[in-house]
Scaffold this motif. Sequence first.
Motif, PDB file in Angstrom:
ATOM      1  N   ASN A 287     -39.367 -31.893  32.434  1.00 30.17           N
ATOM      2  CA  ASN A 287     -40.055 -31.359  33.608  1.00 30.17           C
ATOM      3  C   ASN A 287     -41.256 -30.514  33.170  1.00 30.17           C
ATOM      4  O   ASN A 287     -41.141 -29.636  32.342  1.00 30.17           O
ATOM      5  CB  ASN A 287     -39.072 -30.517  34.424  1.00 30.17           C
ATOM      6  N   GLY A 288     -42.426 -30.807  33.710  1.00 29.92           N
ATOM      7  CA  GLY A 288     -43.646 -30.075  33.374  1.00 29.92           C
ATOM      8  C   GLY A 288     -44.491 -30.747  32.311  1.00 29.92           C
ATOM      9  O   GLY A 288     -45.665 -30.435  32.175  1.00 29.92           O
ATOM     10  N   ASP A 289     -43.905 -31.661  31.531  1.00 32.77           N
ATOM     11  CA  ASP A 289     -44.687 -32.365  30.513  1.00 32.77           C
ATOM     12  C   ASP A 289     -45.426 -33.539  31.150  1.00 32.77           C
ATOM     13  O   ASP A 289     -45.001 -34.083  32.159  1.00 32.77           O
ATOM     14  CB  ASP A 289     -43.788 -32.859  29.384  1.00 32.77           C
ATOM     15  N   GLY A 290     -46.506 -33.946  30.543  1.00 36.45           N
ATOM     16  CA  GLY A 290     -47.318 -35.039  31.059  1.00 36.45           C
ATOM     17  C   GLY A 290     -48.565 -34.506  31.726  1.00 36.45           C
ATOM     18  O   GLY A 290     -48.704 -33.303  31.946  1.00 36.45           O
ATOM     19  N   ASP A 291     -49.499 -35.414  32.041  1.00 32.90           N
ATOM     20  CA  ASP A 291     -50.752 -34.992  32.663  1.00 32.90           C
ATOM     21  C   ASP A 291     -51.339 -36.070  33.570  1.00 32.90           C
ATOM     22  O   ASP A 291     -52.515 -36.050  33.871  1.00 32.90           O
ATOM     23  CB  ASP A 291     -51.769 -34.580  31.604  1.00 32.90           C
ATOM     24  N   LYS A 292     -50.501 -36.998  34.027  1.00 28.62           N
ATOM     25  CA  LYS A 292     -51.010 -38.119  34.821  1.00 28.62           C
ATOM     26  C   LYS A 292     -50.874 -37.933  36.326  1.00 28.62           C
ATOM     27  O   LYS A 292     -51.532 -38.624  37.090  1.00 28.62           O
ATOM     28  CB  LYS A 292     -50.282 -39.402  34.410  1.00 28.62           C
ATOM     29  N   PHE A 293     -49.998 -37.004  36.751  1.00 27.11           N
ATOM     30  CA  PHE A 293     -49.753 -36.801  38.180  1.00 27.11           C
ATOM     31  C   PHE A 293     -49.636 -35.320  38.503  1.00 27.11           C
ATOM     32  O   PHE A 293     -49.195 -34.525  37.677  1.00 27.11           O
ATOM     33  CB  PHE A 293     -48.459 -37.510  38.615  1.00 27.11           C
ATOM     34  N   CYS A 294     -50.002 -34.955  39.727  1.00 24.19           N
ATOM     35  CA  CYS A 294     -49.859 -33.580  40.197  1.00 24.19           C
ATOM     36  C   CYS A 294     -48.380 -33.289  40.453  1.00 24.19           C
ATOM     37  O   CYS A 294     -47.717 -34.082  41.136  1.00 24.19           O
ATOM     38  CB  CYS A 294     -50.655 -33.391  41.485  1.00 24.19           C
TER      39      CYS A 294
ATOM     40  N   CYS B 224     -55.583 -29.792  40.979  1.00 28.88           N
ATOM     41  CA  CYS B 224     -55.450 -31.021  41.762  1.00 28.88           C
ATOM     42  C   CYS B 224     -56.502 -30.982  42.866  1.00 28.88           C
ATOM     43  O   CYS B 224     -56.578 -30.008  43.619  1.00 28.88           O
ATOM     44  CB  CYS B 224     -54.053 -31.110  42.359  1.00 28.88           C
ATOM     45  N   ILE B 225     -57.301 -32.029  42.978  1.00 32.20           N
ATOM     46  CA  ILE B 225     -58.355 -32.037  43.995  1.00 32.20           C
ATOM     47  C   ILE B 225     -57.795 -32.307  45.388  1.00 32.20           C
ATOM     48  O   ILE B 225     -58.478 -32.082  46.379  1.00 32.20           O
ATOM     49  CB  ILE B 225     -59.479 -33.035  43.653  1.00 32.20           C
TER      50      ILE B 225
ATOM     51  N   GLU C 174     -52.414 -39.015  41.510  1.00 30.56           N
ATOM     52  CA  GLU C 174     -52.817 -39.246  40.122  1.00 30.56           C
ATOM     53  C   GLU C 174     -53.873 -38.232  39.708  1.00 30.56           C
ATOM     54  O   GLU C 174     -54.737 -37.858  40.493  1.00 30.56           O
ATOM     55  CB  GLU C 174     -53.365 -40.662  39.945  1.00 30.56           C
ATOM     56  N   THR C 175     -53.782 -37.785  38.454  1.00 28.68           N
ATOM     57  CA  THR C 175     -54.743 -36.828  37.900  1.00 28.68           C
ATOM     58  C   THR C 175     -55.216 -37.320  36.538  1.00 28.68           C
ATOM     59  O   THR C 175     -54.700 -38.296  36.015  1.00 28.68           O
ATOM     60  CB  THR C 175     -54.102 -35.430  37.729  1.00 28.68           C
TER      61      THR C 175
ATOM     62  N   CYS D 285     -42.851 -35.733  38.877  1.00 29.56           N
ATOM     63  CA  CYS D 285     -42.958 -35.830  37.420  1.00 29.56           C
ATOM     64  C   CYS D 285     -44.435 -35.929  37.054  1.00 29.56           C
ATOM     65  O   CYS D 285     -45.180 -36.721  37.622  1.00 29.56           O
ATOM     66  CB  CYS D 285     -42.207 -37.067  36.928  1.00 29.56           C
ATOM     67  N   ARG D 286     -44.870 -35.114  36.084  1.00 32.99           N
ATOM     68  CA  ARG D 286     -46.271 -35.141  35.634  1.00 32.99           C
ATOM     69  C   ARG D 286     -46.580 -36.404  34.839  1.00 32.99           C
ATOM     70  O   ARG D 286     -47.727 -36.788  34.679  1.00 32.99           O
ATOM     71  CB  ARG D 286     -46.582 -33.927  34.737  1.00 32.99           C
ATOM     72  N   ASN D 287     -45.550 -37.089  34.332  1.00 30.29           N
ATOM     73  CA  ASN D 287     -45.759 -38.279  33.520  1.00 30.29           C
ATOM     74  C   ASN D 287     -45.799 -39.573  34.331  1.00 30.29           C
ATOM     75  O   ASN D 287     -46.680 -40.390  34.140  1.00 30.29           O
ATOM     76  CB  ASN D 287     -44.668 -38.382  32.454  1.00 30.29           C
ATOM     77  N   CYS D 288     -44.835 -39.761  35.265  1.00 35.31           N
ATOM     78  CA  CYS D 288     -44.759 -41.034  35.986  1.00 35.31           C
ATOM     79  C   CYS D 288     -44.960 -40.911  37.494  1.00 35.31           C
ATOM     80  O   CYS D 288     -45.097 -41.926  38.182  1.00 35.31           O
ATOM     81  CB  CYS D 288     -43.425 -41.725  35.701  1.00 35.31           C
ATOM     82  N   GLY D 289     -44.962 -39.688  38.051  1.00 35.19           N
ATOM     83  CA  GLY D 289     -45.177 -39.499  39.477  1.00 35.19           C
ATOM     84  C   GLY D 289     -43.924 -39.616  40.327  1.00 35.19           C
ATOM     85  O   GLY D 289     -43.981 -39.484  41.541  1.00 35.19           O
TER      86      GLY D 289
END
Length: 82
Positions: free
Chosen positions: A24-31, A45-46, A37-38, A3-7
């Motif tokens: 699914n696909g929303d959020g920006d906190k996790f790859c 993603c580094i 974490e992003t 999940c991009r929101n909670c991981g």
Amino acid sequence: MFCRNCGNEIGETAACCTKCGVANGDGDKFCPNCGVETTANQAICIKCGVSLNKKTVSPTTMGSGRVVWVCPETIRSISGTA
């Protein structure tokens, strides 16, 4: 897939996360690929190199022999095209 929101790990075909309820696909906190974490402004993603933006991010050598990741806006800016 994560999940991009909670991981939280979620299934490939999941419509939303069963932990936080975000689509699914929303959020920006996790790859979504590796779960690291992003930040909201990261393009890739580094850890695993997957694109984090809904915009396309492409690998290119740009003549250096090394692969670098660039956003289409960067290519247009460098090449002078609109």
